[in-house]
Design a protein around this motif. Sequence first.
Motif, PDB file in Angstrom:
ATOM      1  N   MET A   1       0.838  -1.200   0.000  1.00 36.70           N
ATOM      2  CA  MET A   1       0.000   0.000   0.000  1.00 36.70           C
ATOM      3  C   MET A   1       0.870   1.247   0.000  1.00 36.70           C
ATOM      4  N   LYS A   2       0.392   2.302  -0.641  1.00 32.26           N
ATOM      5  CA  LYS A   2       1.169   3.562  -0.702  1.00 32.26           C
ATOM      6  C   LYS A   2       0.978   4.304   0.637  1.00 32.26           C
ATOM      7  N   ASN A   3      -0.240   4.723   0.901  1.00 31.33           N
ATOM      8  CA  ASN A   3      -0.541   5.371   2.184  1.00 31.33           C
ATOM      9  C   ASN A   3      -1.446   4.451   2.999  1.00 31.33           C
ATOM     10  N   TRP A  28      11.119 -10.369  15.097  1.00 33.25           N
ATOM     11  CA  TRP A  28      12.323  -9.778  14.484  1.00 33.25           C
ATOM     12  C   TRP A  28      12.627 -10.387  13.112  1.00 33.25           C
ATOM     13  N   ALA A  29      11.719 -11.165  12.575  1.00 30.27           N
ATOM     14  CA  ALA A  29      11.987 -11.893  11.320  1.00 30.27           C
ATOM     15  C   ALA A  29      12.327 -10.957  10.153  1.00 30.27           C
ATOM     16  N   HIS A  30      11.849  -9.721  10.194  1.00 26.70           N
ATOM     17  CA  HIS A  30      12.042  -8.817   9.050  1.00 26.70           C
ATOM     18  C   HIS A  30      12.932  -7.635   9.421  1.00 26.70           C
ATOM     19  N   SER A  31      13.874  -7.895  10.330  1.00 29.74           N
ATOM     20  CA  SER A  31      14.667  -6.777  10.863  1.00 29.74           C
ATOM     21  C   SER A  31      15.641  -6.199   9.837  1.00 29.74           C
ATOM     22  N   ALA A  32      15.793  -6.861   8.689  1.00 31.28           N
ATOM     23  CA  ALA A  32      16.682  -6.296   7.664  1.00 31.28           C
ATOM     24  C   ALA A  32      15.912  -5.403   6.675  1.00 31.28           C
ATOM     25  N   LEU A  33      14.608  -5.533   6.674  1.00 31.63           N
ATOM     26  CA  LEU A  33      13.785  -4.850   5.656  1.00 31.63           C
ATOM     27  C   LEU A  33      13.917  -3.326   5.697  1.00 31.63           C
ATOM     28  N   MET A 312       4.335  -1.292   3.654  1.00 32.63           N
ATOM     29  CA  MET A 312       4.765  -0.053   2.983  1.00 32.63           C
ATOM     30  C   MET A 312       6.208  -0.154   2.513  1.00 32.63           C
ATOM     31  N   LEU A 313       7.075  -0.685   3.386  1.00 34.31           N
ATOM     32  CA  LEU A 313       8.496  -0.812   3.019  1.00 34.31           C
ATOM     33  C   LEU A 313       8.644  -1.699   1.784  1.00 34.31           C
ATOM     34  N   GLU A 314       7.847  -2.766   1.731  1.00 33.04           N
ATOM     35  CA  GLU A 314       7.948  -3.680   0.589  1.00 33.04           C
ATOM     36  C   GLU A 314       7.524  -2.994  -0.707  1.00 33.04           C
ATOM     37  N   ASN A 315       6.759  -1.928  -0.565  1.00 30.47           N
ATOM     38  CA  ASN A 315       6.261  -1.233  -1.756  1.00 30.47           C
ATOM     39  C   ASN A 315       7.054   0.021  -2.111  1.00 30.47           C
TER      40      ASN A 315
END
Length: 327
Positions: A1-3, A28-33, A312-315
């Motif tokens: 999602m954007k916003n 903490w699985a996505h702590s590098a994202l 959001m980070l993934e996008n």
Amino acid sequence: MKNFTSVHDVKDTVKLIRDAIKLKKDPWAHSALGKNKTLGLIFLNPSLRTRLSSQKAAQLLGMNAIVMNMDKEGWALEWTDGAVMNTNKTEHIKDAAMVLSTYCDIIGIRCFPTLTDREADYSEHVLKQLIKYSTVPVVSLESATLHPLQSLADGMSIFEKWNKPQKPKVVLSWAPHIKALPQAVANSFSEWMQQLDVDFTITHPKGYELAPAFTKGINIDYEQEKALRGADFVYVKNWSAYEPYGQTPAVEKDWLLSEQKMKATNSAYIMHCLPVRRNVELPDELLDGARSLIPLQAENRLFAATAVLKNMLENIKEIKPHHLQHA
Ligand code: CP
């Protein structure tokens, strides 16, 4: 999602709820994202849960979080385009948003309603001006009319507790308060419940009808005891009137929930977003009782924020600093 400003920014509500629940198993699985990414949190109003859960969520995702309590520490912002700034407003949102977008990869904002100017509040003027002038995604930390991070945590809490094949009966029950509160939590909860497979009822005294845009087609019952019959979840919340806007019309009956009233329910879970005024909105006996979902809702705020920021980070595509975007 954007916003992330309402349930309508979410492609698949159930999937987001399930993703948020899944995050609890391995926080903490996505702590590098979020490495080298910055979350800017702007508060125009007070907060405990939203502020700390957003900061902690950023940590879980490896982001830096910077917080500004704009109401106390920042310049007074002008939100109106074309304003002649010869009053106490020092900085225009157009300039502030440019700076924030340069320093941050995602911006969160908490902006309560005026409760005096319904048109401005219900047009989400403040939130929309920030979105208009930001070049990075914006997440609502509760706006004038909605509190989607809270509703996501509430949806998670219902999903985690409900394991029967039939739909749960969910009742949003107005509660007394000593002052006029926003309608945001109630509006938002109503929007989210409409997206889920639940039997949803709102009960409140006459005069406390929510904005029609948020309650169209929903069962409204002015008799609290009738509405509570067979309920599986009772969400307790105060809000001020939509019409006359921001007012608190007198209420004749006793709307404070009690153990006695809860006997009409299906041993319902009790929900509240916090902060709560004990023994005004809800009695100690229910707040501290075995059926209270309130600690779970508060815990879930952390994973709701993490799920939204993760999405959001993934996008996010590589965003150039604002001043370079015009180069
Ligand atoms: N429920 C909620 O948003 O709490 P805060 O106002 O403390 O953030």
